[in-house]
Design a protein around this motif. Structure first.
Motif, mmCIF file in Angstrom:
data_model
loop_
_atom_site.group_PDB
_atom_site.id
_atom_site.type_symbol
_atom_site.label_atom_id
_atom_site.label_comp_id
_atom_site.label_asym_id
_atom_site.label_seq_id
_atom_site.Cartn_x
_atom_site.Cartn_y
_atom_site.Cartn_z
ATOM 1 N N VAL A 228 0.875 -1.171 0.000
ATOM 2 C CA VAL A 228 0.000 0.000 0.000
ATOM 3 C C VAL A 228 0.917 1.226 0.000
ATOM 4 O O VAL A 228 2.019 1.170 0.561
ATOM 5 N N THR A 229 0.497 2.291 -0.656
ATOM 6 C CA THR A 229 1.367 3.469 -0.644
ATOM 7 C C THR A 229 1.100 4.284 0.627
ATOM 8 O O THR A 229 0.049 4.146 1.262
ATOM 9 N N TYR A 230 2.037 5.175 0.979
ATOM 10 C CA TYR A 230 1.853 6.018 2.161
ATOM 11 C C TYR A 230 0.526 6.791 2.053
ATOM 12 O O TYR A 230 -0.196 6.935 3.019
ATOM 13 N N ARG A 231 0.253 7.297 0.849
ATOM 14 C CA ARG A 231 -0.962 8.103 0.664
ATOM 15 C C ARG A 231 -2.220 7.254 0.841
ATOM 16 O O ARG A 231 -3.196 7.676 1.435
ATOM 17 N N GLU A 232 -2.185 6.042 0.251
ATOM 18 C CA GLU A 232 -3.357 5.176 0.394
ATOM 19 C C GLU A 232 -3.582 4.822 1.864
ATOM 20 O O GLU A 232 -4.713 4.774 2.343
ATOM 21 N N LEU A 233 -2.481 4.593 2.574
ATOM 22 C CA LEU A 233 -2.596 4.242 3.993
ATOM 23 C C LEU A 233 -3.243 5.371 4.783
ATOM 24 O O LEU A 233 -4.069 5.148 5.664
ATOM 25 N N ARG A 234 -2.863 6.611 4.451
ATOM 26 C CA ARG A 234 -3.460 7.765 5.143
ATOM 27 C C ARG A 234 -4.981 7.746 4.972
ATOM 28 O O ARG A 234 -5.724 7.955 5.900
ATOM 29 N N GLU A 235 -5.421 7.490 3.734
ATOM 30 C CA GLU A 235 -6.865 7.474 3.461
ATOM 31 C C GLU A 235 -7.541 6.350 4.251
ATOM 32 O O GLU A 235 -8.569 6.548 4.872
ATOM 33 N N LEU A 236 -6.924 5.176 4.223
ATOM 34 C CA LEU A 236 -7.531 4.024 4.903
ATOM 35 C C LEU A 236 -7.548 4.228 6.407
ATOM 36 O O LEU A 236 -8.538 3.940 7.066
ATOM 37 N N SER A 237 -6.452 4.738 6.971
ATOM 38 C CA SER A 237 -6.421 4.829 8.427
ATOM 39 C C SER A 237 -7.302 5.968 8.921
ATOM 40 O O SER A 237 -7.909 5.868 9.967
ATOM 41 N N TYR A 238 -7.409 7.030 8.123
ATOM 42 C CA TYR A 238 -8.305 8.105 8.538
ATOM 43 C C TYR A 238 -9.733 7.584 8.661
ATOM 44 O O TYR A 238 -10.503 7.995 9.510
ATOM 45 N N MET A 239 -10.065 6.642 7.777
ATOM 46 C CA MET A 239 -11.426 6.118 7.788
ATOM 47 C C MET A 239 -11.561 4.891 8.682
ATOM 48 O O MET A 239 -12.507 4.134 8.555
ATOM 49 N N GLY A 240 -10.603 4.621 9.517
ATOM 50 C CA GLY A 240 -10.841 3.590 10.524
ATOM 51 C C GLY A 240 -9.925 2.386 10.495
ATOM 52 O O GLY A 240 -9.927 1.592 11.430
ATOM 53 N N ALA A 241 -9.148 2.174 9.436
ATOM 54 C CA ALA A 241 -8.272 0.996 9.399
ATOM 55 C C ALA A 241 -6.954 1.348 10.080
ATOM 56 O O ALA A 241 -6.053 1.884 9.448
ATOM 57 N N THR A 242 -6.851 1.122 11.392
ATOM 58 C CA THR A 242 -5.641 1.579 12.090
ATOM 59 C C THR A 242 -4.698 0.422 12.387
ATOM 60 O O THR A 242 -5.087 -0.595 12.904
ATOM 61 N N VAL A 243 -3.458 0.612 12.047
ATOM 62 C CA VAL A 243 -2.451 -0.391 12.389
ATOM 63 C C VAL A 243 -1.173 0.328 12.799
ATOM 64 O O VAL A 243 -0.314 -0.237 13.446
ATOM 65 N N LEU A 244 -1.096 1.599 12.494
ATOM 66 C CA LEU A 244 0.125 2.369 12.704
ATOM 67 C C LEU A 244 -0.275 3.770 13.182
ATOM 68 O O LEU A 244 -1.296 4.291 12.765
ATOM 69 N N HIS A 245 0.550 4.361 14.052
ATOM 70 C CA HIS A 245 0.295 5.736 14.491
ATOM 71 C C HIS A 245 0.280 6.654 13.264
ATOM 72 O O HIS A 245 1.134 6.532 12.380
ATOM 73 N N ASP A 246 -0.689 7.565 13.248
ATOM 74 C CA ASP A 246 -0.870 8.499 12.125
ATOM 75 C C ASP A 246 0.405 9.205 11.679
ATOM 76 O O ASP A 246 0.612 9.455 10.497
ATOM 77 N N GLU A 247 1.232 9.593 12.660
ATOM 78 C CA GLU A 247 2.403 10.410 12.334
ATOM 79 C C GLU A 247 3.627 9.587 11.974
ATOM 80 O O GLU A 247 4.677 10.145 11.640
ATOM 81 N N ALA A 248 3.506 8.272 12.021
ATOM 82 C CA ALA A 248 4.704 7.437 11.822
ATOM 83 C C ALA A 248 5.175 7.421 10.372
ATOM 84 O O ALA A 248 6.331 7.128 10.082
ATOM 85 N N VAL A 249 4.265 7.784 9.471
ATOM 86 C CA VAL A 249 4.617 7.728 8.060
ATOM 87 C C VAL A 249 5.587 8.856 7.673
ATOM 88 O O VAL A 249 6.479 8.678 6.854
ATOM 89 N N PHE A 250 5.426 10.037 8.324
ATOM 90 C CA PHE A 250 6.132 11.217 7.822
ATOM 91 C C PHE A 250 7.665 11.124 7.821
ATOM 92 O O PHE A 250 8.288 11.430 6.812
ATOM 93 N N PRO A 251 8.302 10.687 8.933
ATOM 94 C CA PRO A 251 9.774 10.667 8.886
ATOM 95 C C PRO A 251 10.329 9.761 7.786
ATOM 96 O O PRO A 251 11.343 10.094 7.154
ATOM 97 N N VAL A 252 9.677 8.640 7.526
ATOM 98 C CA VAL A 252 10.236 7.725 6.522
ATOM 99 C C VAL A 252 9.793 8.062 5.099
ATOM 100 O O VAL A 252 10.523 7.815 4.136
ATOM 101 N N ARG A 253 8.642 8.673 4.985
ATOM 102 C CA ARG A 253 8.142 9.000 3.645
ATOM 103 C C ARG A 253 9.077 9.955 2.928
ATOM 104 O O ARG A 253 9.331 9.806 1.736
ATOM 105 N N GLU A 254 9.604 10.905 3.670
ATOM 106 C CA GLU A 254 10.462 11.912 3.037
ATOM 107 C C GLU A 254 11.707 11.302 2.413
ATOM 108 O O GLU A 254 12.270 11.844 1.477
ATOM 109 N N THR A 255 12.149 10.171 2.950
ATOM 110 C CA THR A 255 13.357 9.563 2.376
ATOM 111 C C THR A 255 13.052 8.239 1.675
ATOM 112 O O THR A 255 13.965 7.533 1.260
#
Ligand code: ASP
Length: 435
Positions: A228-255
């Protein structure tokens, strides 16, 4: 990219000595797993209490001058039984220091962070690894945001060979005092460490084998999401599919460091990989949703010619400190979708302000709405996806109350009556995500 893997083990993965044994076996299986972030001991079974919850309870009792000792005994008991079972020697003195801190009025963040602090030290000693103090290296700026210098400091502290254990969930503020992330924040520490060491992957070890394409309480045996892409995960988790803290994507996404969600109890399961761009050609990656929304609808003849109508509606909501989800409109009407908790206790005031300021011909609140997001970057410029989705909802006799698709074409959101919610999810899953 370095030849290293940063791993974060969540609360249930370090809940007792047996789980820590699994962690040790996972590290042993791949020598690249050298940077290990740990949570405080979590639940061993459903009715169990997390150490962080116990510590927070102690803090609130201490601040009300109530006797917190019986609750603190449970914390003591958790750590002592783990250290006895692992044979790492007693950490009584460390526990005494926490009890002393509680008595001396230490901050809530300091107390909450002690679960990770003690556990990381215990696990480091068991593994013969180096303990790295997060409060010395992870810094927040005065606004509570991560200070980017933390990456450099961590990178330096984690250089050289060997195995390192870092406590999750906290760092220090500009005054040097401990500050925690929000709950579940060890995921964020894991991502920060992954970036600091430029890891080839950030493995997030938990108690499920990744994400599923739909909620298994609604769709029987849904397929796993492999990628799943970072962006797709944001959409899914915002709507209730939680497996990871919301902010955990940002530090790794940039690199561009991928995150791999893995199961400590089933280490051979592949899990879900979260990446910048997906290689597979799947159109829809998953479906997520939530009931508990309402719609405010305003109708006014010639609304389309009235300048600033939408802005004034949103300003009124903003004035009441409310945030909205969607604002679909037609020529002479506008509706705003809000989570029910936003409206709670404020509905009468908001409606009266809307009526007074905008003089609508009709103002109505519709309750019991559920939103469903069908997510997949693969639908971008692909013909027939929404056609198939709405045909499936029609065949399942589901009335669609609202439709929203942004031009980025990453998700299609529909609003349906709450009673139709499970039926709608199953219909969309069968039509678009099954197989
Ligand atoms: N122990 C903290 C919590 O329970 C942080 C974490 O586990 O990620 O929220």
């Amino acid at each position: 990219m370095s030849e290293a893997i940063a791993c974060k083990f969540g609360g249930s993965s370090v809940a007792d000595a047996a789980q820590i044994g699994k962690l040790a076996a996972i590290l042993e299986a791949d020598a690249r797993r050298r940077f290990v972030v740990v949570s405080a001991p979590g639940k061993r079974m459903k009715q169990d209490e997390k150490v962080t919850d116990l510590l927070l309870k102690c803090h609130s009792m201490a601040s009300m001058h109530l006797d917190f000792r019986p609750t603190f005994e449970q914390v003591r008991e958790r750590f002592c039984s783990i250290s006895t079972d692992l044979g790492t020697g007693c950490i009584e003195a460390d526990l005494d220091a926490v009890e002393h801190g509680l008595r001396e009025g230490e901050s809530v963040d300091w107390v909450a962070s002690r679960g990770e602090h003690l556990h990381a030290r215990l696990i480091a000693s068991h593994l013969g690894a180096r303990y790295v103090e997060a409060a010395d290296l992870i810094h927040f700026d005065p606004d509570g945001r991560l200070d980017p210098r933390s990456y450099t400091l961590l990178g330096e502290a984690l250089s050289g060979g060997g195995l390192f254990v870092i406590p999750g969930f906290y760092g220090a503020g500009p005054d040097g005092r401990v500050r925690t992330f929000s709950r579940g924040g060890s995921d964020v520490t894991g991502a920060i460490v992954a970036r600091a060491v430029n890891a080839e992957v950030y493995e997030n070890w938990t108690d499920v084998s990744g994400l599923l394409k739909a909620d298994p309480r609604i769709v029987p045996d849904p397929a796993p999401i492999r990628e799943v892409t970072y962006r797709e995960l944001r959409e899914l988790s915002y709507m209730g599919a939680t497996v990871l803290h919301d902010e955990a994507v940002f530090p790794v996404r940039e690199t561009g460091i991928p995150i791999q969600i893995r199961n400590t109890n089933e280490p051979s399961d592949e899990g879900t990989r979260i990446v910048a761009t997906r290689k597979d050609s799947e159109t829809i990656v998953g479906i997520a949703g939530r009931p508990g929304f309402s719609i405010i609808t305003l109708e006014k003849a010639m609304m389309n010619q009235e300048h600033g109508f939408g802005r004034r509606v949103l300003e009124i909501l903003e004035g009441h400190g409310m945030s909205y989800e969607h604002a679909p409109s037609s020529i002479d009407s506008m509706s705003v979708v809000l989570a029910d908790e936003e409206l709670e206790g404020r509905e009468d005031e908001v409606l009266s302000d809307l009526r007074g300021t905008l003089q609508p011909d009709r103002l109505e609140v519709t309750r019991y709405l559920a939103l469903i997001a069908t997510v997949g970057q693969g639908m971008d410029h692909r013909v027939g996806v929404s056609g198939a989705l709405f045909a499936a909802l029609g065949a399942a006799r589901v009335n669609v109350r609202l439709i929203n698709q942004c031009a980025s074409e990453i998700s299609i959101i529909v609003g349906v009556a709450s009673e139709d919610y499970p039926r709608a999810i199953r219909a969309i899953y069968d039509a678009l995500a099954d197989g």
